[in-house]
Enzyme design. Structure first.
Site, PDB file in Angstrom:
ATOM      1  N   ASP A 161       0.821  -1.224   0.000  1.00 25.95           N
ATOM      2  CA  ASP A 161       0.000   0.000   0.000  1.00 25.95           C
ATOM      3  C   ASP A 161       0.854   1.274   0.000  1.00 25.95           C
ATOM      4  O   ASP A 161       0.327   2.377  -0.138  1.00 25.95           O
ATOM      5  CB  ASP A 161      -1.017   0.012   1.164  1.00 25.95           C
ATOM      6  CG  ASP A 161      -0.410  -0.230   2.538  1.00 25.95           C
ATOM      7  OD1 ASP A 161       0.647  -0.881   2.628  1.00 25.95           O
ATOM      8  OD2 ASP A 161      -1.011   0.228   3.539  1.00 25.95           O
ATOM      9  N   ASP A 168       3.999   3.687   8.432  1.00 23.73           N
ATOM     10  CA  ASP A 168       3.240   2.966   9.456  1.00 23.73           C
ATOM     11  C   ASP A 168       4.146   2.712  10.659  1.00 23.73           C
ATOM     12  O   ASP A 168       5.263   2.262  10.482  1.00 23.73           O
ATOM     13  CB  ASP A 168       2.781   1.627   8.896  1.00 23.73           C
ATOM     14  CG  ASP A 168       1.920   1.767   7.646  1.00 23.73           C
ATOM     15  OD1 ASP A 168       1.611   2.907   7.214  1.00 23.73           O
ATOM     16  OD2 ASP A 168       1.580   0.732   7.056  1.00 23.73           O
TER      17      ASP A 168
END
Ligand SMILES: [Zn+2]
Ligand SMILES: [Zn+2]
Length: 293
Positions: free
Chosen positions: A65, A198
């Site tokens: 992603d 992240d």
């Protein structure tokens, strides 16, 4: 001045109304792209300034992603007739990953420079990387636009520096025996933008973003009901992110990288605001211009 454009705010897979997390940072008419998941090109066309002025692409980590859009973007740059080099920064594993990507894009007529340093410059911006705490190697980015001190004409006069050299010294050039430090005051506060997703919260992020003008960070899960998920998958909840922003005493914080399970992230923002007042949600197309104080 730095312009920020949030291109997407989603985690995992792109949705019709939510692109994958990425950001454009624009300075002096040139752009840096942070992360490039599937569909990021579409988002650039929707909210960005086109692809031609992209100098570099900063990848946080190699989960799909965040980088599956890279071969497509490089291919589009080729189609657009790119000849100037493009840099790609990323964490450990960058070389192997780029070897595969460049095998897909074949012969490009521009150079792709890999950047693994934790400190480099691009178009007048200082870029620093720092490790994030995720399931795989991941790195955050700190972008700083420094601001030189004021020119001190009285010092230049005292030193007997000819008037015609003043502007060159002021522009940072050393001329003969005269250097800019001789006639410039102390460096003034610049502009700092930090991007950290992240990741789990960490001391490293707090240190990297200390006093930042804007901290954009992992807000995968809205509330602490998902605290276990956050630990397991290496992400943050809104309250965790708010605590981090508070600890780092940033001026403003934005959440991004929302889980599919969040339909309306607004609902959970209130609790985070009680911890750190100036925390906001990112949304696709969100923009902000940061200038010197
Ligand atoms: Zn992700
Ligand atoms: Zn990830």
């Amino acid at each position: 001045m730095i312009d920020i454009v949030i291109l997407g705010t989603g985690a995992m897979t792109p949705l019709p109304n939510r692109h994958l997390s990425s950001m454009i940072l624009r300075h002096n008419g040139r752009q840096i792209l942070v992360d490039c998941g599937e569909g990021t090109q579409v988002a650039i066309r929707e909210y960005g300034y086109g692809i031609k002025s992209i100098d570099g692409i900063a990848i946080t980590h190699f989960h799909g992603d965040h980088f599956f859009g890279l071969p497509g973007l490089l291919h589009s740059l080729e189609q657009a007739g790119r000849t100037e080099p493009v840099w790609v920064a990323g964490p450990e594993g960058l070389e192997e990953m780029m070897e595969r990507i460049l095998a897909m894009t074949r012969d490009l007529h521009f150079q792709v420079k890999l950047r693994r340093e934790d400190h480099f410059e691009s178009n007048g911006l200082v870029i620093e990387t720092f490790p994030l705490t995720h399931r795989i190697a991941s790195q955050g980015y700190k972008f700083t636009l420094t601001r030189p001190g004021k020119f001190l004409p009285e010092k230049a006069t005292d030193l007997g520096i000819p008037l015609e050299l003043w502007s060159r010294l002021q522009a940072g050039e050393t001329v003969g025996e005269f250097s800019p430090e001789m006639v410039m005051g102390p460096q003034r506060e610049g502009i700092t933008v930090v991007y950290a997703t992240d990741t789990r919260p960490s001391e490293t992020i707090v240190r990297a973003s200390e006093g930042a003008d804007l901290l954009i960070m992992d807000g995968t899960y809205p509330d602490n009901n998902k605290a276990e998920h956050a630990v397991k998958y290496g992400h943050m909840t809104f309250p965790e992110a708010a605590n981090l922003a508070k600890e780092a005493r940033v001026k403003e914080a934005w959440l991004t990288h929302f889980s599919h399970s969040i339909e309306d992230p607004d609902e959970s923002l209130e609790a985070a605001r009680k911890i750190f007042e100036n925390i906001h949600l990112s949304y696709d197309g969100k923009m902000k211009t940061l200038g010197f104080a």
